[in-house]
Design a protein around this motif. Sequence first.
Motif, mmCIF file in Angstrom:
data_model
loop_
_atom_site.group_PDB
_atom_site.id
_atom_site.type_symbol
_atom_site.label_atom_id
_atom_site.label_comp_id
_atom_site.label_asym_id
_atom_site.label_seq_id
_atom_site.Cartn_x
_atom_site.Cartn_y
_atom_site.Cartn_z
ATOM 1 N N SER A 122 0.826 -1.203 0.000
ATOM 2 C CA SER A 122 0.000 0.000 0.000
ATOM 3 C C SER A 122 0.859 1.250 0.000
ATOM 4 O O SER A 122 1.931 1.287 0.611
ATOM 5 C CB SER A 122 -0.915 0.022 1.239
ATOM 6 N N ILE A 123 0.346 2.281 -0.655
ATOM 7 C CA ILE A 123 1.000 3.586 -0.703
ATOM 8 C C ILE A 123 -0.017 4.647 -0.332
ATOM 9 O O ILE A 123 -1.119 4.692 -0.888
ATOM 10 C CB ILE A 123 1.598 3.851 -2.100
ATOM 11 N N GLY A 124 0.342 5.487 0.649
ATOM 12 C CA GLY A 124 -0.560 6.504 1.155
ATOM 13 C C GLY A 124 -0.386 7.836 0.445
ATOM 14 O O GLY A 124 0.682 8.167 -0.056
ATOM 15 N N HIS A 125 -1.465 8.610 0.461
ATOM 16 C CA HIS A 125 -1.484 9.930 -0.165
ATOM 17 C C HIS A 125 -2.234 10.895 0.745
ATOM 18 O O HIS A 125 -3.288 10.559 1.281
ATOM 19 C CB HIS A 125 -2.196 9.878 -1.515
ATOM 20 N N GLY A 126 -1.665 12.070 0.925
ATOM 21 C CA GLY A 126 -2.328 13.077 1.742
ATOM 22 C C GLY A 126 -1.803 13.111 3.154
ATOM 23 O O GLY A 126 -0.607 12.935 3.387
ATOM 24 N N GLU A 127 -2.699 13.306 4.116
ATOM 25 C CA GLU A 127 -2.317 13.395 5.517
ATOM 26 C C GLU A 127 -2.202 11.999 6.115
ATOM 27 O O GLU A 127 -3.094 11.173 5.950
ATOM 28 C CB GLU A 127 -3.364 14.195 6.291
ATOM 29 N N GLU A 128 -1.115 11.723 6.807
ATOM 30 C CA GLU A 128 -0.984 10.426 7.465
ATOM 31 C C GLU A 128 -2.030 10.327 8.575
ATOM 32 O O GLU A 128 -2.058 11.139 9.490
ATOM 33 C CB GLU A 128 0.420 10.255 8.038
ATOM 34 N N PRO A 129 -2.910 9.339 8.494
ATOM 35 C CA PRO A 129 -4.044 9.282 9.416
ATOM 36 C C PRO A 129 -3.676 8.778 10.798
ATOM 37 O O PRO A 129 -2.715 8.026 10.971
ATOM 38 C CB PRO A 129 -5.002 8.311 8.727
ATOM 39 N N SER A 130 -4.448 9.189 11.771
ATOM 40 C CA SER A 130 -4.362 8.641 13.121
ATOM 41 C C SER A 130 -5.478 7.624 13.270
ATOM 42 O O SER A 130 -6.518 7.727 12.631
ATOM 43 C CB SER A 130 -4.514 9.744 14.169
ATOM 44 N N VAL A 131 -5.273 6.635 14.130
ATOM 45 C CA VAL A 131 -6.279 5.601 14.298
ATOM 46 C C VAL A 131 -7.588 6.181 14.798
ATOM 47 O O VAL A 131 -8.671 5.819 14.349
ATOM 48 C CB VAL A 131 -5.776 4.511 15.265
ATOM 49 N N GLU A 175 -9.419 14.183 8.709
ATOM 50 C CA GLU A 175 -8.226 13.904 7.928
ATOM 51 C C GLU A 175 -8.587 13.723 6.457
ATOM 52 O O GLU A 175 -9.681 13.285 6.114
ATOM 53 C CB GLU A 175 -7.562 12.639 8.458
ATOM 54 N N ARG A 176 -7.632 14.036 5.598
ATOM 55 C CA ARG A 176 -7.808 13.877 4.155
ATOM 56 C C ARG A 176 -6.705 12.954 3.652
ATOM 57 O O ARG A 176 -5.542 13.361 3.603
ATOM 58 C CB ARG A 176 -7.736 15.239 3.451
ATOM 59 N N PHE A 177 -7.084 11.731 3.334
ATOM 60 C CA PHE A 177 -6.085 10.780 2.859
ATOM 61 C C PHE A 177 -6.731 9.758 1.929
ATOM 62 O O PHE A 177 -7.947 9.526 1.965
ATOM 63 C CB PHE A 177 -5.407 10.056 4.025
ATOM 64 N N ALA A 178 -5.903 9.164 1.098
ATOM 65 C CA ALA A 178 -6.303 8.036 0.258
ATOM 66 C C ALA A 178 -5.141 7.061 0.205
ATOM 67 O O ALA A 178 -3.988 7.469 0.090
ATOM 68 C CB ALA A 178 -6.680 8.493 -1.149
ATOM 69 N N VAL A 179 -5.434 5.794 0.303
ATOM 70 C CA VAL A 179 -4.429 4.743 0.251
ATOM 71 C C VAL A 179 -4.726 3.846 -0.947
ATOM 72 O O VAL A 179 -5.874 3.415 -1.135
ATOM 73 C CB VAL A 179 -4.420 3.909 1.546
ATOM 74 N N VAL A 180 -3.713 3.582 -1.751
ATOM 75 C CA VAL A 180 -3.856 2.711 -2.918
ATOM 76 C C VAL A 180 -3.170 1.375 -2.625
ATOM 77 O O VAL A 180 -1.997 1.347 -2.243
ATOM 78 C CB VAL A 180 -3.245 3.356 -4.178
ATOM 79 N N GLY A 192 -10.188 5.614 1.727
ATOM 80 C CA GLY A 192 -9.829 6.945 2.191
ATOM 81 C C GLY A 192 -10.949 7.638 2.927
ATOM 82 O O GLY A 192 -12.063 7.122 3.049
ATOM 83 N N ARG A 193 -10.616 8.810 3.425
ATOM 84 C CA ARG A 193 -11.559 9.707 4.092
ATOM 85 C C ARG A 193 -11.168 11.134 3.756
ATOM 86 O O ARG A 193 -9.982 11.449 3.627
ATOM 87 C CB ARG A 193 -11.519 9.526 5.619
ATOM 88 N N GLY A 194 -12.170 11.986 3.618
ATOM 89 C CA GLY A 194 -11.914 13.411 3.426
ATOM 90 C C GLY A 194 -11.560 13.799 2.008
ATOM 91 O O GLY A 194 -11.577 14.967 1.657
ATOM 92 N N MET A 195 -11.201 12.831 1.179
ATOM 93 C CA MET A 195 -10.919 13.045 -0.237
ATOM 94 C C MET A 195 -11.968 12.294 -1.043
ATOM 95 O O MET A 195 -12.182 11.100 -0.823
ATOM 96 C CB MET A 195 -9.522 12.537 -0.615
ATOM 97 N N SER A 196 -12.624 12.964 -1.964
ATOM 98 C CA SER A 196 -13.646 12.312 -2.771
ATOM 99 C C SER A 196 -13.021 11.289 -3.705
ATOM 100 O O SER A 196 -12.021 11.557 -4.377
ATOM 101 C CB SER A 196 -14.416 13.343 -3.596
ATOM 102 N N ALA A 197 -13.608 10.110 -3.756
ATOM 103 C CA ALA A 197 -13.107 9.077 -4.666
ATOM 104 C C ALA A 197 -13.465 9.381 -6.112
ATOM 105 O O ALA A 197 -12.820 8.875 -7.037
ATOM 106 C CB ALA A 197 -13.691 7.716 -4.269
ATOM 107 N N TYR A 198 -14.468 10.220 -6.329
ATOM 108 C CA TYR A 198 -14.978 10.439 -7.680
ATOM 109 C C TYR A 198 -13.987 11.181 -8.573
ATOM 110 O O TYR A 198 -14.058 11.072 -9.796
ATOM 111 C CB TYR A 198 -16.296 11.206 -7.621
ATOM 112 N N GLY A 199 -13.070 11.929 -8.012
ATOM 113 C CA GLY A 199 -12.131 12.674 -8.824
ATOM 114 C C GLY A 199 -10.755 12.050 -8.914
ATOM 115 O O GLY A 199 -9.818 12.675 -9.421
ATOM 116 N N LEU A 200 -10.611 10.814 -8.446
ATOM 117 C CA LEU A 200 -9.295 10.190 -8.416
ATOM 118 C C LEU A 200 -8.929 9.533 -9.746
ATOM 119 O O LEU A 200 -9.804 9.140 -10.525
ATOM 120 C CB LEU A 200 -9.237 9.125 -7.317
ATOM 121 N N GLY A 201 -7.650 9.408 -9.984
ATOM 122 C CA GLY A 201 -7.121 8.641 -11.093
ATOM 123 C C GLY A 201 -5.908 7.875 -10.607
ATOM 124 O O GLY A 201 -5.237 8.292 -9.651
ATOM 125 N N PHE A 202 -5.593 6.757 -11.237
ATOM 126 C CA PHE A 202 -4.491 5.909 -10.807
ATOM 127 C C PHE A 202 -3.478 5.762 -11.939
ATOM 128 O O PHE A 202 -3.828 5.767 -13.116
ATOM 129 C CB PHE A 202 -5.006 4.526 -10.390
#
Length: 220
Positions: A65-74, A85-90, A200-210
Amino acid sequence: METTSRVGAQAPAAEGGQQFPFARGTVDGFLRAPFPWYGLDEAFTGPRWLMRVGVAADGAVEHGSIGHGEEPSVRNEVTEDGDGERFAVVVTVASQPLRHSADGTGVLEATTVSSAAWLAGVGLLSLTWPGQLDHILRDNWLDQQTETAWVLADDLSGPEWSTLSLPVDGVPTSFHYRESEFGWVLAGSAQAGVHLGAYGRGMSAYGLGFAKIKDVSAYA
């Protein structure tokens, strides 16, 4: 579900029994993988960071996995102004056919899109601490929710999932997508012989690209 990823997919436990799957990993495991790694495409300009890889009994790298954005807290505590928090993990999962186990005594099932969906679902749950639960109650809650994530990932055509089209290496690709109070999860496949999961949380999945990562060592 056809997957080799359920056993051993849990993140290392930290003090007090909490799971910290977002703990930074070293680049060594990523470089050992015989398959390409994926992350968000160049439209995302924020921080990127390596997480953990998952390995088979014979030491072969199977997913990571590779994280993007703010490193989340549990705990995912919300700030006073209401922003979380705003993050997405791929999650990249090697596409593996039915094959023999390392000791030659059995057969391992294939990895599929469901494998990526389950790993993404568990990853999101591991970053969630609902309400006022203490450590023991959260462990019980996490066990129950992990089993639910397993069931959901095994039924990608079920009512809990919708379909979302997102670009992968510039090609529109169909993903299975679901939302919950904890965040969102999606899963699909890339043409490069891997399955992709994301959460993820805080970042919309609808605008993502990989996109395929050209040099994963740059994230070290």
